[in-house]
Design a protein around this motif. Structure first.
Motif, PDB file in Angstrom:
ATOM      1  N   ALA A 210     111.117  99.965  37.156  1.00  0.00           N
ATOM      2  CA  ALA A 210     109.935 100.169  36.510  1.00  0.00           C
ATOM      3  C   ALA A 210     109.546  98.957  35.722  1.00  0.00           C
ATOM      4  N   THR A 211     110.514  97.927  35.633  1.00  0.00           N
ATOM      5  CA  THR A 211     110.196  96.574  34.852  1.00  0.00           C
ATOM      6  C   THR A 211     109.459  95.893  35.763  1.00  0.00           C
ATOM      7  N   TRP A 212     109.867  95.609  37.041  1.00  0.00           N
ATOM      8  CA  TRP A 212     108.974  95.116  38.074  1.00  0.00           C
ATOM      9  C   TRP A 212     107.715  95.369  38.166  1.00  0.00           C
ATOM     10  N   MET A 213     107.538  96.886  38.335  1.00  0.00           N
ATOM     11  CA  MET A 213     106.132  97.373  38.241  1.00  0.00           C
ATOM     12  C   MET A 213     105.360  96.925  37.215  1.00  0.00           C
ATOM     13  N   GLY A 214     105.803  96.724  36.091  1.00  0.00           N
ATOM     14  CA  GLY A 214     105.027  96.429  34.918  1.00  0.00           C
ATOM     15  C   GLY A 214     104.637  94.924  35.219  1.00  0.00           C
ATOM     16  N   ILE A 215     105.523  94.264  35.722  1.00  0.00           N
ATOM     17  CA  ILE A 215     105.262  92.765  36.069  1.00  0.00           C
ATOM     18  C   ILE A 215     104.109  92.729  37.176  1.00  0.00           C
ATOM     19  N   LEU A 216     104.509  93.321  38.035  1.00  0.00           N
ATOM     20  CA  LEU A 216     103.467  93.355  39.163  1.00  0.00           C
ATOM     21  C   LEU A 216     101.942  93.808  38.807  1.00  0.00           C
TER      22      LEU A 216
ATOM     23  N   MET B 134     104.521  90.999  27.012  1.00  0.00           N
ATOM     24  CA  MET B 134     104.094  92.088  26.273  1.00  0.00           C
ATOM     25  C   MET B 134     103.146  93.149  27.163  1.00  0.00           C
ATOM     26  N   ARG B 135     102.287  92.590  28.000  1.00  0.00           N
ATOM     27  CA  ARG B 135     101.598  93.391  28.793  1.00  0.00           C
ATOM     28  C   ARG B 135     102.333  93.918  29.679  1.00  0.00           C
ATOM     29  N   THR B 136     103.415  93.294  30.309  1.00  0.00           N
ATOM     30  CA  THR B 136     103.931  93.910  31.330  1.00  0.00           C
ATOM     31  C   THR B 136     105.047  94.996  30.774  1.00  0.00           C
ATOM     32  N   PHE B 137     105.542  94.892  29.521  1.00  0.00           N
ATOM     33  CA  PHE B 137     106.404  95.970  28.854  1.00  0.00           C
ATOM     34  C   PHE B 137     105.508  97.253  28.734  1.00  0.00           C
ATOM     35  N   LEU B 138     104.186  97.042  28.166  1.00  0.00           N
ATOM     36  CA  LEU B 138     103.408  97.975  28.093  1.00  0.00           C
ATOM     37  C   LEU B 138     102.865  98.765  29.366  1.00  0.00           C
TER      38      LEU B 138
ATOM     39  N   TRP C 115     120.434  92.262  33.674  1.00  0.00           N
ATOM     40  CA  TRP C 115     120.322  90.983  34.110  1.00  0.00           C
ATOM     41  C   TRP C 115     119.795  91.047  35.493  1.00  0.00           C
ATOM     42  N   ASP C 116     120.059  92.144  36.213  1.00  0.00           N
ATOM     43  CA  ASP C 116     119.390  92.651  37.748  1.00  0.00           C
ATOM     44  C   ASP C 116     117.979  92.642  37.473  1.00  0.00           C
ATOM     45  N   ALA C 117     117.287  93.330  36.362  1.00  0.00           N
ATOM     46  CA  ALA C 117     115.902  93.368  36.521  1.00  0.00           C
ATOM     47  C   ALA C 117     115.257  91.980  36.470  1.00  0.00           C
ATOM     48  N   ILE C 118     115.659  90.996  35.451  1.00  0.00           N
ATOM     49  CA  ILE C 118     115.179  89.953  35.090  1.00  0.00           C
ATOM     50  C   ILE C 118     115.416  89.052  36.437  1.00  0.00           C
ATOM     51  N   ALA C 119     116.612  89.029  36.940  1.00  0.00           N
ATOM     52  CA  ALA C 119     116.883  87.825  37.904  1.00  0.00           C
ATOM     53  C   ALA C 119     116.330  88.374  39.395  1.00  0.00           C
TER      54      ALA C 119
END
Length: 236
Positions: free
Chosen positions: A144-150, A42-46, A123-127
């Motif tokens: 954008a997904t990766w940046m939030g995770i990082l 949830m943090r990475t989403f936000l 699929w690509d964003a997660i894998a």
């Protein structure tokens, strides 16, 4: 683009889209996550939405794809064990589970918006989310997904162009506490090194096994070992 008309919701002080598939993805992730993992996703989403909203290169992204990718990116850590394979990296387990979820959602709801391209982006964003040297060159939704995770490991000061502020960070963390994230991740990764080591040799998970798991070794399992044992003539 989204699978239905989007409204908004406020989570952790951040305004983000609210669609039926995003709501369903959150519920599904909650059912397959312990508290540490759920708060992390949830943090990475936000965080990702905070960052992407301020970077021109990410303005035109499919926000529903971004949201679902972030929310489901660690299904490969599934606390129930139902989504964890014995022969795939956790990132691939998560990507497969997210794609299966979306296909089921589409069939159940009669929602035809999840075409092959959107499914592939999720699929690509997660894998690829741990393959830093590759993922940063992918499509805006994936980046954008990766940046939030990082951001959940690097903090606001190291976010792109410092797009994530401390005020935003603190509001999100207040709603979704960190719960010793790195310690918990270390335990998860060491668990993979013990239970399915073959999936860890060519990626960052193996470095945790090498450092913390008795009897685990990368020696003989690295890419250089494979190439140096090539049986074909005129190789060396």
């Amino acid at each position: 683009m989204s699978s239905s008309k989007s409204s908004t919701q406020v989570l952790g002080g951040i305004t983000v889209p609210k669609t039926p598939v995003i709501t369903a993805a959150i519920a599904y992730a909650r059912a397959h996550s312990d508290d540490l993992t759920y708060n992390h996703i949830m943090r990475t989403f936000l965080f990702g939405f905070c960052i992407a909203s301020k970077l021109p290169s990410l303005q035109a992204r499919d926000t529903e794809v971004h949201a679902v990718s972030a929310i489901m990116h660690d299904l490969g850590w599934d606390s129930t064990g139902e989504l964890i394979s014995q022969d795939k990296r956790f990132e691939v387990d998560g990507a497969d589970a997210a794609r299966n979820f979306l296909r089921h959602f589409q069939k159940e709801k009669g929602d035809d918006a999840w075409n092959q391209r959107r499914l592939q982006l999720v699929w690509d964003a997660i894998a690829l989310h741990t393959s830093f040297s590759i993922v940063k060159y992918k499509e805006p939704e994936v980046v954008a997904t990766w940046m939030g995770i990082l951001a959940d490991f690097m903090g606001p000061d190291n976010s792109p162009e410092r797009a994530l502020t401390w005020a935003e960070y603190e509001g999100i963390v207040k709603e979704y506490p960190r719960l010793k994230l790195v310690t918990g991740m270390k335990e998860i990764f060491c668990g993979f090194c013990k239970t399915k080591p073959e999936t860890t040799y060519d990626n960052m998970v193996g470095t945790f096994g090498e450092k913390y798991v008795d009897g685990y070794t990368l020696k003989g399992n690295m890419a250089v070992d494979i190439f140096e044992t090539c049986p074909l003539p005129d190789s060396f």
